[in-house]
Design an enzyme around this catalytic site. Structure first.
Site, PDB file in Angstrom:
ATOM      1  N   SER A   1      30.195  -3.442  10.555  1.00  0.00           N
ATOM      2  CA  SER A   1      30.902  -2.818   9.439  1.00  0.00           C
ATOM      3  C   SER A   1      32.369  -3.206   9.395  1.00  0.00           C
ATOM      4  CB  SER A   1      30.791  -1.300   9.538  1.00  0.00           C
ATOM      5  OG  SER A   1      29.443  -0.927   9.525  1.00  0.00           O
TER       6      SER A   1
ATOM      7  N   SER B   1      31.114   1.895  17.164  1.00  0.00           N
ATOM      8  CA  SER B   1      30.844   2.909  18.202  1.00  0.00           C
ATOM      9  C   SER B   1      30.930   2.280  19.579  1.00  0.00           C
ATOM     10  CB  SER B   1      29.446   3.513  18.017  1.00  0.00           C
ATOM     11  OG  SER B   1      29.325   4.083  16.753  1.00  0.00           O
TER      12      SER B   1
ATOM     13  N   GLU C   1      17.092  -1.125  14.377  1.00  0.00           N
ATOM     14  CA  GLU C   1      17.897   0.087  14.340  1.00  0.00           C
ATOM     15  C   GLU C   1      17.088   1.220  13.706  1.00  0.00           C
ATOM     16  OE1 GLU C   1      21.600  -0.622  12.379  1.00  0.00           O
ATOM     17  OE2 GLU C   1      22.283   1.436  12.644  1.00  0.00           O
TER      18      GLU C   1
HETATM   19  C1  FAD Z   1      29.504   7.891  13.438  1.00  0.00           C
HETATM   20  C2  FAD Z   1      29.427   6.505  12.923  1.00  0.00           C
HETATM   21  C3  FAD Z   1      29.153   5.469  13.780  1.00  0.00           C
HETATM   22  C4  FAD Z   1      29.110   4.153  13.312  1.00  0.00           C
HETATM   23  N1  FAD Z   1      28.870   3.144  14.203  1.00  0.00           N
HETATM   24  C5  FAD Z   1      28.897   1.852  13.773  1.00  0.00           C
HETATM   25  C6  FAD Z   1      28.763   0.782  14.691  1.00  0.00           C
HETATM   26  O1  FAD Z   1      28.635   0.993  15.894  1.00  0.00           O
HETATM   27  N2  FAD Z   1      28.802  -0.481  14.228  1.00  0.00           N
HETATM   28  C7  FAD Z   1      28.937  -0.748  12.909  1.00  0.00           C
HETATM   29  O2  FAD Z   1      28.906  -1.924  12.548  1.00  0.00           O
HETATM   30  N3  FAD Z   1      29.071   0.241  11.990  1.00  0.00           N
HETATM   31  C8  FAD Z   1      29.062   1.543  12.394  1.00  0.00           C
HETATM   32  N4  FAD Z   1      29.221   2.560  11.487  1.00  0.00           N
HETATM   33  C9  FAD Z   1      29.457   2.230  10.072  1.00  0.00           C
HETATM   34  C10 FAD Z   1      28.311   2.604   9.177  1.00  0.00           C
HETATM   35  O3  FAD Z   1      27.245   1.709   9.331  1.00  0.00           O
HETATM   36  C11 FAD Z   1      28.835   2.632   7.733  1.00  0.00           C
HETATM   37  O4  FAD Z   1      29.823   3.631   7.674  1.00  0.00           O
HETATM   38  C12 FAD Z   1      27.754   2.942   6.732  1.00  0.00           C
HETATM   39  O5  FAD Z   1      26.823   1.891   6.658  1.00  0.00           O
HETATM   40  C13 FAD Z   1      28.310   3.229   5.332  1.00  0.00           C
HETATM   41  O6  FAD Z   1      29.194   2.271   4.896  1.00  0.00           O
HETATM   42  P1  FAD Z   1      30.641   2.670   4.343  1.00  0.00           P
HETATM   43  O7  FAD Z   1      31.223   3.582   5.326  1.00  0.00           O
HETATM   44  O8  FAD Z   1      31.340   1.423   4.013  1.00  0.00           O
HETATM   45  O9  FAD Z   1      30.370   3.496   3.033  1.00  0.00           O
HETATM   46  P2  FAD Z   1      30.207   2.877   1.574  1.00  0.00           P
HETATM   47  O10 FAD Z   1      29.244   1.762   1.647  1.00  0.00           O
HETATM   48  O11 FAD Z   1      31.535   2.635   0.979  1.00  0.00           O
HETATM   49  O12 FAD Z   1      29.514   4.102   0.847  1.00  0.00           O
HETATM   50  C14 FAD Z   1      30.208   5.152   0.193  1.00  0.00           C
HETATM   51  C15 FAD Z   1      29.207   5.961  -0.610  1.00  0.00           C
HETATM   52  O13 FAD Z   1      28.611   5.105  -1.590  1.00  0.00           O
HETATM   53  C16 FAD Z   1      27.210   5.140  -1.465  1.00  0.00           C
HETATM   54  N5  FAD Z   1      26.648   3.822  -1.757  1.00  0.00           N
HETATM   55  C17 FAD Z   1      27.072   2.605  -1.326  1.00  0.00           C
HETATM   56  N6  FAD Z   1      26.247   1.644  -1.758  1.00  0.00           N
HETATM   57  C18 FAD Z   1      25.286   2.246  -2.476  1.00  0.00           C
HETATM   58  C19 FAD Z   1      24.146   1.795  -3.194  1.00  0.00           C
HETATM   59  N7  FAD Z   1      23.775   0.517  -3.239  1.00  0.00           N
HETATM   60  N8  FAD Z   1      23.401   2.726  -3.821  1.00  0.00           N
HETATM   61  C20 FAD Z   1      23.735   4.036  -3.776  1.00  0.00           C
HETATM   62  N9  FAD Z   1      24.768   4.523  -3.130  1.00  0.00           N
HETATM   63  C21 FAD Z   1      25.545   3.626  -2.477  1.00  0.00           C
HETATM   64  C22 FAD Z   1      26.945   5.518  -0.021  1.00  0.00           C
HETATM   65  O14 FAD Z   1      25.664   6.090   0.137  1.00  0.00           O
HETATM   66  C23 FAD Z   1      28.068   6.498   0.247  1.00  0.00           C
HETATM   67  O15 FAD Z   1      27.680   7.752  -0.223  1.00  0.00           O
HETATM   68  C24 FAD Z   1      29.284   3.895  11.936  1.00  0.00           C
HETATM   69  C25 FAD Z   1      29.520   4.946  11.062  1.00  0.00           C
HETATM   70  C26 FAD Z   1      29.601   6.243  11.541  1.00  0.00           C
HETATM   71  C27 FAD Z   1      29.879   7.340  10.565  1.00  0.00           C
END
Ligand code: FAD
Lengths: 415, 375
Positions: free
Chosen positions: A138, A170, A253
């Site tokens: 991410s 993480s 995953e």
């Molecule tokens: C506790 C925690 C641990 C994590 N650990 C890791 C890790 O170890 N390694 C790593 O690489 N990442 C990690 N992540 C990141 C995680 O994978 C991302 O936060 C997650 O995939 C969401 O992406 P974003 O935060 O960019 O949200 P965004 O993609 O910006 O999403 C924002 C909102 O828009 C919605 N949205 C986005 N796209 C769509 C779509 N196509 N259709 C409908 N709704 C949509 C989402 O559902 C959300 O509600 C972690 C996250 C958390 C919270």
């Protein structure tokens, strides 16, 4: 349809039970049993050290990463044996939470794409917990849309030079290695210009900055890359084929099968059994019972869904996208369960001090960690998309950026 | 461990699905829906010939002696097809009551007739509003005859006989309740059809006026039998509900793929996709709870009461959820008589009440979990 162990399964269970009884760190059993989502802490001990010691002991005796091949530090076990082990390991299994990303995602990706020599070198210490791995996917610009990531990898001789930033990684602060997804060609459509690597987290130019989470804890990090060099031999899969490599990771995953996703229900049921309301025990209140019953059948539904999946696995079927259901249901359920447990406590439900809050603040901790569960590893919305598209066969979302070169995709919603 | 049906059982499911898709298409269901017949007689005969009515009845009593897992498999298909026949009242309720409590002679008399499709049976339990409870039973048995009114009685207007719960004591306890078999075609029985939301399955009011009744099981032990029958029927009905939920989901999915709005299939809109994904989730959770119920039923495990309640609650939710959102996905078409959506909606909401309403089973589940935890 039956739940009984076959003679081989029974023998395996007996062996596992006996070994756990003789070797588990029992001094922590009570604390681990009481721990809930958002809070695994041990008084007067460093949890990482305790977890590593237990993992190492398991590995030495052949109980680590059971389903991995023996030559990579596993045991070559069947899916059912893995479940039997989890049942017997019970609360001690919670110590493995810091290895989940390494064991569940990085390991399988290495197994599928690393060279034989590398697998024999890197996998056994990953299995034994001596080396911890993280997943660097991410970025601020690419979470759900992982393929939108911008961290660059440029080839220089036999090396790649990495510049960019990852986020929400993480465990990066205690990781030894990581798998890293990068952009190697910005002139083609976003999925077509990615390449995957693994790297030593101690490499020069890697900077890990812990992020304070909404829950107050700090389990994830920002990771900055400044001219970090990775040998080409640490590339996983072909150049510009990183998207396919990452799909392997993400499938693994989501499959984290039988891991028994936490729903918060057993904790809530116990709580309602002991809690006294103004008009008597909570469990005798009709409204409370109706709520409990509705969550009870979700929790049991998930449990038996994962047993069905394990049965299918043991017949040689491949786990599919239907396994997205576990995280989708459990994530919002645990949030609702925690909210309700606080509701039952009235105004005092807002207190978090372990002395003042009921059951040592377990539900307050759960409430504050739950939003992360619904986001990490794919948000609820992404999980629903997966079910709708890959299980039910509905059309994919319209992707306006599909055939656009990556460097021509707009980067802000409101220009 | 193997938490799935066997290959033979799955083959049986395929056979039942094929049979029902040929013999019970929506057109046939509509004959009953539109009031042209009280039930599908030809289908009933066909089900008997296929051996489906006596799947779980032992061979010595004219059945196939296969077992309850097999009956679960058939039940799912009956629910999927909305089969307009008195299957649940005859097979899950009447036959199970006789299997549990009947004398050898009673089994010899009734079970072969059930298996061959020659007798339709039902359970007369309810007396107006409310959920199953010994206190609610006023119909009284005295000197071998019954007096009082039962309603609603599922398939009461077409049944040949009923297992009736009646009062034989006045202690105010469960031991006041005993069971009887009553020939509904004999004297002293008046049957009146009642209208209800599910037009593919009839409900009736039955009035007993000195109707001759034959004891089923020991006096004063009727409530225990009723509880067991309801638990068993809950699992079997849950399979019908899951079958209905799955079919409603499929209908919604198929429509979402075909219907175009704003130049796109509506199934490409995320709000519609997510609605269908949630339907899939509830149907899957229910199916898994049902499998556990099937295991408990077929092994007569001590877990049956809890497993039955969980299967019942989960399947009721899934069928209601899928049936209502199937109409939503269909838009205005979904609200026409001509489309089949309302048949599933009607069935989903009627079947939710027949063995005791959702709140009754919610209460039962927590009660049973508590007892288990205390033990
Ligand atoms: C506790 C925690 C641990 C994590 N650990 C890791 C890790 O170890 N390694 C790593 O690489 N990442 C990690 N992540 C990141 C995680 O994978 C991302 O936060 C997650 O995939 C969401 O992406 P974003 O935060 O960019 O949200 P965004 O993609 O910006 O999403 C924002 C909102 O828009 C919605 N949205 C986005 N796209 C769509 C779509 N196509 N259709 C409908 N709704 C949509 C989402 O559902 C959300 O509600 C972690 C996250 C958390 C919270």
């Amino acid at each position: 349809m039956n739940f009984d162990d076959t003679p081989q399964e029974a023998a395996f269970r007996a062996e596992a039970k006996a070994w756990i009884a003789a070797n588990a760190p029992k001094q922590y059993e009570e604390e681990l049993r009481k721990a809930s989502l958002g809070r695994v802490q041990l008084k007067g001990a460093n949890i990482l050290e305790v977890a590593k010691a237990w993992q190492k002991k398991k590995a030495d005796a052949g109980w680590a990463c059971l389903h991995w091949p023996k030559e990579y530090g596993g045991r070559g076990s069947s899916p059912i044996e893995r479940v039997i082990w989890q049942q017997e390991e019970g609360p001690f299994g919670r110590l493995s939470s810091m290895f989940i990303i390494g064991h569940g995602m990085c390991g399988p990706t290495m197994m599928a794409f690393a060279g034989e020599e590398q697998k024999r070198k890197y996998l056994p210490p990953l299995a034994s917990g001596e080396k911890v791995w993280c997943q660097l996917f991410s970025e601020p610009a690419g979470g759900s849309d992982v393929a939108g990531l911008r961290t660059r990898a440029e080839k220089q001789g036999d090396e790649w030079v990495i510049n960019g930033q990852k986020i929400w990684t993480s465990g990066a602060h205690y990781s030894d290695y990581g798998i890293l997804l990068t952009r190697t060609d910005p002139n083609v459509a976003k999925h077509k210009g990615l390449t995957m690597f693994f790297l030593d987290m101690k490499s020069p130019g890697v900077e890990v900055r812990p992020i304070k989470q909404a829950s107050g804890a700090s389990d994830f990090n920002e990771v900055y890359f400044t001219d970090v060099r990775i040998p080409d031999s640490q590339r996983l899969g072909n150049v510009n084929d990183g998207w396919n490599v990452s799909l392997t990771t993400l499938m693994n995953e989501r499959m984290s099968i039988g891991a028994g996703v936490a729903t918060g229900f057993p904790e809530l049921f116990d709580f309602c059994n002991s809690l006294m309301l103004e008009d008597g025990p909570a469990i005798e209140n009709r409204a409370v019972r109706a709520k409990l019953a509705n969550w009870a059948v979700k929790a049991s539904g998930l449990k038996y869904t994962s047993m069905r999946a394990i049965s299918a696995l043991s017949r040689g079927e491949r786990p599919g996208p239907e396994n997205s259901i576990g995280k989708l249901v459990a994530g919002s359920m645990i949030q609702d369960v925690a909210t309700y447990a606080l509701d039952l406590q009235g105004a005092a439900g807002a207190l978090t001090g372990p002395e003042d809050a009921e059951v040592a603040g377990k539900f307050q901790a759960m409430l504050l960690r739950a939003p992360g569960t619904r986001v990490e590893g794919g948000t609820d919305e992404i999980m629903r998309n997966i079910i709708a598209e890959r299980v039910l066969g509905l059309p994919g979302d319209i992707r306006v950026d599909k055939d656009v070169p990556f460097n021509k995709i707009p980067t802000k919603g409101r220009a | 461990m193997n938490f799935d049906f066997s290959d033979e059982q799955k083959q049986m499911r395929d056979e039942a699905r094929k049979f029902l898709s040929e013999q019970c298409p929506p057109k046939a269901v509509r004959e009953v829906l539109d009031g042209k017949a009280p039930y599908d007689k030809a289908l009933w005969k066909g089900l008997a010939e296929m051996g489906f009515l006596g799947v779980a009845i032992p061979e010595q009593f004219g059945g196939a002696g296969a077992g309850h897992l097999e009956l679960c498999v058939i039940a799912e298909e009956m629910g999927r097809a909305l089969a307009p026949v008195p299957f649940s009242s005859t097979v899950y309720l009447a036959a199970e009551a006789i299997l549990i409590a009947g004398s050898d002679a009673q089994k010899q008399k009734w079970l072969p007739k059930i298996a061959s499709g020659d007798a339709i049976g039902t359970l007369a339990l309810f007396e107006g509003k409310g959920n199953p409870s010994p206190k609610a039973i006023k119909v009284a048995a005295n000197g071998g005859v019954l007096n009082g009114v039962k309603k609603p009685v599922a398939d009461g207007a077409i049944a040949d006989f009923a297992v009736v719960a009646a009062r034989t004591g006045s202690s105010g306890r469960e031991s006041d309740i005993s069971l009887f078999i009553v020939d509904l075609k004999a004297g002293g029985v008046e049957v009146k059809s009642l209208t209800n939301i599910d037009l593919t399955r009839g409900q009736a009011e039955i009035t007993f006026k000195d109707a001759k009744a034959e004891p089923l099981g020991a006096a004063g032990e009727g409530w225990g039998v009723i509880t067991q029958v309801l638990d068993r029927a809950a699992v079997l009905t849950a399979f019908e509900q899951v079958g209905g939920a799955d079919r409603a989901l499929e209908m919604g999915r198929d429509y979402a793929l075909d219907r175009i709005a704003f130049g796109r299939p509506i199934g490409s809109f995320q709000a519609v996709k997510h609605m269908l994904a949630d339907m899939y989730v509830s149907a899957t959770l229910a199916r898994s709870n049902c499998y556990y119920g099937a295991w408990a039923l077929s092994t007569n495990a001590g877990e049956l009461p809890e497993a039955a309640a969980a299967a019942r609650i989960s399947a009721t939710q899934a069928f209601q959820h899928c049936a209502k959102n199937n109409i939503q996905v269909h838009g205005g078409m979904g609200f026409t008589w001509e489309f089949d959506c309302h048949m599933y909606y009607r069935r989903a909401n009627a079947v939710a009440l027949g063995l005791g309403s959702p709140s009754y089973w919610e209460d039962a589940l927590i009660d049973r979990m508590r007892k288990k935890n205390a033990a």
